[in-house]
Design an enzyme around this catalytic site. Structure first.
Site, PDB file in Angstrom:
ATOM      1  N   ASN A  13      50.581  31.400  -8.288  1.00 10.75           N
ATOM      2  CA  ASN A  13      51.937  31.621  -7.806  1.00 10.75           C
ATOM      3  C   ASN A  13      52.968  31.320  -8.900  1.00 10.75           C
ATOM      4  OD1 ASN A  13      54.439  30.709  -5.788  1.00 10.75           O
ATOM      5  ND2 ASN A  13      53.143  32.352  -5.016  1.00 10.75           N
ATOM      6  N   ARG A  33      56.957  30.889  -7.551  1.00  6.09           N
ATOM      7  CA  ARG A  33      57.397  32.185  -7.017  1.00  6.09           C
ATOM      8  C   ARG A  33      57.840  32.039  -5.569  1.00  6.09           C
ATOM      9  NH1 ARG A  33      56.278  37.019  -4.320  1.00  6.09           N
ATOM     10  NH2 ARG A  33      57.008  38.863  -5.458  1.00  6.09           N
ATOM     11  N   CYS A  34      57.062  31.320  -4.779  1.00  6.44           N
ATOM     12  CA  CYS A  34      57.416  31.128  -3.373  1.00  6.44           C
ATOM     13  C   CYS A  34      58.783  30.467  -3.216  1.00  6.44           C
ATOM     14  CB  CYS A  34      56.373  30.260  -2.670  1.00  6.44           C
ATOM     15  SG  CYS A  34      54.822  31.078  -2.288  1.00  6.44           S
ATOM     16  N   MET A  35      59.138  29.577  -4.134  1.00  5.84           N
ATOM     17  CA  MET A  35      60.361  28.796  -3.978  1.00  5.84           C
ATOM     18  C   MET A  35      61.611  29.530  -4.444  1.00  5.84           C
ATOM     19  SD  MET A  35      59.283  24.877  -4.929  1.00  5.84           S
ATOM     20  CE  MET A  35      58.782  25.248  -6.616  1.00  5.84           C
TER      21      MET A  35
END
Length: 405
Positions: free
Chosen positions: A345, A390-392
């Site tokens: 990620n 990436r998620c954040m």
């Protein structure tokens, strides 16, 4: 004084130089997590909030050090709550909960109307506990457990990628599958609709449509999307998104990518992210088994191909001979561990420059051996909700990527 600045919003790839990003600094909503509710609120553990904030601040500073403008969702939300219509909309959205019943709904509405924008923003994100509303009464309130929430907190707002995604100059406010997260899209949608910074932005998707989550959307290259379908994004959601992007003219090809419905692989970006215009970092057990259906527009409808290997279908759609693959981990054991720890990620801040959690030692070594600069950040507490850099982050502006050489 009225701000007349015109802002640009445009994202055409995963790796073009990042210029503006939307983040959520974790706050009191994480303090609401307990062994009693963390599963319901989708966290594997209970983070040390102070340390999580320190880690997130370091993440944001690492981006600023690369000339990235960092916006915070709570600051934007407080801005829009200064406007009467936006404030009314936010309150309507949060009390539109069938669990409340009419009597409690009226009490909650009155309580929220009395809050200033900062306090209202706090409650919308951090929730409202039973014991914090001493003036409440009625059957629903009396039958609630004293440890229950009247308004649930949103600890997963930390993972800003899921509730919206920019595709070209259009924003898709997504339809989140999990009940515990659906209000995230309402808050983000309110910001895009009401904040002066986003005046004139045209929506591409909205939460009333079929389930699509931003973690499943990869912008492989200008005009080419890969969309995972599995635990969170439904096939109907992929189909709807394809129709929307084709009609808007922001993409010409969508790859529908079935992924295993497992906790560790809830989104496509948990097994594959991009670090260069022609390079992905990918979880080895799925690298050569993952498939994709190529979806294109045809006579006002959709043309859907037979399944093909994902890497081949992606390379063809992107106009490449092949897509380079860097493995997560060193061997099957470290690969499984580092995939669970969000080794895949990564967040590209430019071609061949990526932010990654420092704990994924083997994956980071692979990246550096391939000539990728790795900006390491700590994530011991941030990762407890199962999400990486990436998620954040929700990129709002990227430069167009260079052509592959």
């Amino acid at each position: 004084m009225v701000d007349t600045t015109t802002y640009e919003h445009r994202v055409t790839s995963e790796v073009g130089r990042l210029r503006t990003v939307l983040l959520h600094r974790p706050g009191a909503e994480l303090k609401r997590l307990t062994p009693r509710n963390n599963d319901k609120l989708l966290f594997d553990g209970i983070p040390w909030v102070g340390r999580a904030q320190e880690e997130h601040d370091a993440f944001a500073q690492a981006l600023r050090d690369r000339d990235v403008e960092v916006l915070y969702v709570t600051e934007l939300l407080q801005d829009v709550l200064e406007y009467g219509e936006a404030r009314e909309q936010a309150i309507r959205d949060v009390i539109d909960d069938p669990r409340m019943g009419d009597q409690l709904r009226g009490v909650v509405a009155g309580y929220l109307h009395d809050l200033d924008p900062e306090d209202l923003s706090h409650v919308l994100v951090s929730g409202l506990a039973h014991e914090e509303l001493k003036t409440a009464h009625g059957l629903v309130y009396r039958l609630m457990d004293r440890l229950d929430f009247i308004i649930d907190p949103l600890p997963s707002l930390l993972f800003m990628r899921d509730n919206s995604a920019w595709i070209g100059d259009r924003v898709a406010v997504t339809s989140l599958a999990m009940e515990a997260r659906r209000r995230e899209s309402s808050l983000t949608g309110l910001i895009y609709e009401r904040h002066p910074r986003f005046a004139g932005v045209r929506p591409l998707y909205d939460p009333s449509l079929e389930h699509v989550e931003g973690g499943d959307i990869l912008l492989l290259s200008p005009g080419v999307l890969a969309v995972g379908t599995g635990e969170r994004t439904t096939p109907a959601g992929v189909e709807r998104l394809a129709r929307q992007v084709f009609e808007a003219g922001v993409a010409h090809t969508v790859l529908a990518v079935p992924i295993a419905q497992e906790r560790a692989t809830m989104h496509l970006d948990t097994i594959c992210t991009m670090v260069d215009v022609d390079t992905v970092v990918m979880y080895p057990p799925v690298a050569h088994s993952l498939t994709a259906h190529t979806v294109t527009a045809a006579n006002g409808d959709l043309r859907v191909s037979e399944a093909a290997p994902f890497l081949e279908a992606a390379a063809t759609a992107m106009g490449l001979e092949r897509l380079k693959v860097l493995d997560t981990g060193l061997d099957p054991v470290t690969a499984e561990r580092e995939q669970w720890d969000d080794g895949n990620n990564t967040l590209a801040v430019a071609p061949r420059v990526a932010v990654a959690y420092e704990r994924n030692v083997e994956t980071n070594a692979h990246l550096e051996a391939a000539g990728i600069e790795v900006i390491r950040i700590s994530g011991s507490e941030l990762g407890s909700g199962r999400g990486g850099p990436r998620c954040m982050s929700c990129p709002i502006l990227r430069e167009d990527p260079p052509n592959p050489t």
